[in-house]
Design a protein around this motif. Structure first.
Motif, PDB file in Angstrom:
ATOM      1  N   GLY A   3       0.818  -1.202   0.000  1.00  0.00           N
ATOM      2  CA  GLY A   3       0.000   0.000   0.000  1.00  0.00           C
ATOM      3  C   GLY A   3       0.849   1.247   0.000  1.00  0.00           C
ATOM      4  O   GLY A   3       2.060   1.212  -0.218  1.00  0.00           O
ATOM      5  N   VAL A   4       0.205   2.374   0.295  1.00  0.00           N
ATOM      6  CA  VAL A   4       0.904   3.645   0.376  1.00  0.00           C
ATOM      7  C   VAL A   4       1.661   3.694   1.701  1.00  0.00           C
ATOM      8  O   VAL A   4       1.069   3.462   2.757  1.00  0.00           O
ATOM      9  CB  VAL A   4      -0.103   4.814   0.298  1.00  0.00           C
ATOM     10  N   ALA A   5       2.952   3.972   1.623  1.00  0.00           N
ATOM     11  CA  ALA A   5       3.785   4.010   2.820  1.00  0.00           C
ATOM     12  C   ALA A   5       4.060   5.452   3.220  1.00  0.00           C
ATOM     13  O   ALA A   5       4.341   6.301   2.361  1.00  0.00           O
ATOM     14  CB  ALA A   5       5.105   3.288   2.565  1.00  0.00           C
ATOM     15  N   GLN A   6       3.963   5.709   4.526  1.00  0.00           N
ATOM     16  CA  GLN A   6       4.241   7.057   5.020  1.00  0.00           C
ATOM     17  C   GLN A   6       5.126   6.974   6.255  1.00  0.00           C
ATOM     18  O   GLN A   6       5.046   6.030   7.034  1.00  0.00           O
ATOM     19  CB  GLN A   6       2.951   7.782   5.419  1.00  0.00           C
ATOM     20  N   SER A   7       5.929   8.017   6.445  1.00  0.00           N
ATOM     21  CA  SER A   7       6.707   8.125   7.678  1.00  0.00           C
ATOM     22  C   SER A   7       7.042   9.592   7.935  1.00  0.00           C
ATOM     23  O   SER A   7       7.074  10.402   6.988  1.00  0.00           O
ATOM     24  CB  SER A   7       7.998   7.306   7.578  1.00  0.00           C
ATOM     25  N   PRO A   8       7.239   9.976   9.202  1.00  0.00           N
ATOM     26  CA  PRO A   8       6.998   9.150  10.383  1.00  0.00           C
ATOM     27  C   PRO A   8       5.499   9.031  10.668  1.00  0.00           C
ATOM     28  O   PRO A   8       4.704   9.779  10.121  1.00  0.00           O
ATOM     29  CB  PRO A   8       7.700   9.949  11.479  1.00  0.00           C
ATOM     30  N   TRP A  22       7.301  11.947   4.606  1.00  0.00           N
ATOM     31  CA  TRP A  22       7.669  11.228   3.397  1.00  0.00           C
ATOM     32  C   TRP A  22       6.558  10.272   3.002  1.00  0.00           C
ATOM     33  O   TRP A  22       5.853   9.721   3.859  1.00  0.00           O
ATOM     34  CB  TRP A  22       8.968  10.467   3.651  1.00  0.00           C
ATOM     35  N   CYS A  23       6.415  10.059   1.691  1.00  0.00           N
ATOM     36  CA  CYS A  23       5.378   9.167   1.183  1.00  0.00           C
ATOM     37  C   CYS A  23       5.893   8.392  -0.015  1.00  0.00           C
ATOM     38  O   CYS A  23       6.519   8.965  -0.925  1.00  0.00           O
ATOM     39  CB  CYS A  23       4.150   9.976   0.769  1.00  0.00           C
TER      40      CYS A  23
END
Lengths: 114, 111
Positions: A3-8, A22-23
């Motif tokens: 899926g869509v990854a995000q951090s933090p 960040w995405c």
């Protein structure tokens, strides 16, 4: 399919400090969105990218917010300097040109400005 | 133009039905429905396109009335897992335009 990854996932900062999120979108999705969701409200679009070009940034507070998607894949959203009212969840989402423009969201980055 | 959702909140007992409405003052191309649980990302439920038919899966379905520019989400025989906030996202033109979301309807299903 990832899926869509995000951090933090979570960030607490003091007002006037800066923060970056960040995405990484779903593989192959050309369109990337950043939405801001304040507690108790629906997501509000900040910026939309098509590949590495900006399609719509009309609601992005450009005096303090910036976003880039240099290589047409992952993206960074920056806030500098942060204000108390920036406390929100920042949702990244992506969609494919093929099909019906279904948007898939990441889990979000929770920002608290104190 | 932000769509208007109603009701703002609803409490159901397991097995009861509910209807959530989403209205726009502008002509719509499509309506997208999402459910968001607390602390999680919105999850896509279904999309209704202009001229399309009513859609549904399991006990959740939706319709799109083009004359009224209104979509309704129907939840039948509700389960505890249906609890969350339901958002409609509207699209006015075809082709890669961003969704504009309503303020959401908070649904609580109790045993």
């Amino acid at each position: 399919e990832a899926g869509v990854a995000q951090s933090p996932r979570y960030k607490i900062i003091e007002k006037r400090q800066s923060v970056a999120f960040w995405c990484n979108p779903i593989s192959g999705h050309a369109t990337l969105y950043w939405y801001q969701q304040i507690l108790g409200q629906g997501p509000k679009l900040l910026i939309q990218f098509q590949n590495n070009g900006v399609v719509d940034d009309s609601q992005l507070p450009k005096d303090r917010f910036s976003a880039e998607r240099l290589k047409g894949v992952d993206s960074t959203l920056k806030i500098q300097p942060a204000k108390l009212e920036d406390s929100a969840v920042y949702l990244c989402a992506s969609s494919s040109w093929r099909g019906d423009n279904t948007i898939y969201f990441g889990e979000g980055s929770w920002l608290t400005v104190v | 133009q932000q769509p208007v959702q109603s009701p703002q909140a609803v409490i159901l007992r397991e097995g009861e039905d509910a209807v959530i409405n989403c209205s726009s003052s502008k002509a719509l191309y499509s309506v997208h429905w999402y459910r968001q649980k607390h602390g999680e990302a919105p999850v896509f439920l279904m999309i209704l396109l202009k001229g399309g038919e009513q859609k549904g899966h399991d006990k959740i379905s939706a319709s799109f009335n083009e004359k009224k520019q209104q979509s309704s989400l129907y939840l039948t025989a509700s389960q505890l897992s249906y609890s969350g906030t339901y958002f409609c996202g509207t699209e006015m033109n075809s082709g890669n335009t961003p969704l504009v979301f309503g303020k959401g309807t908070r649904l609580s299903v109790i045993a």
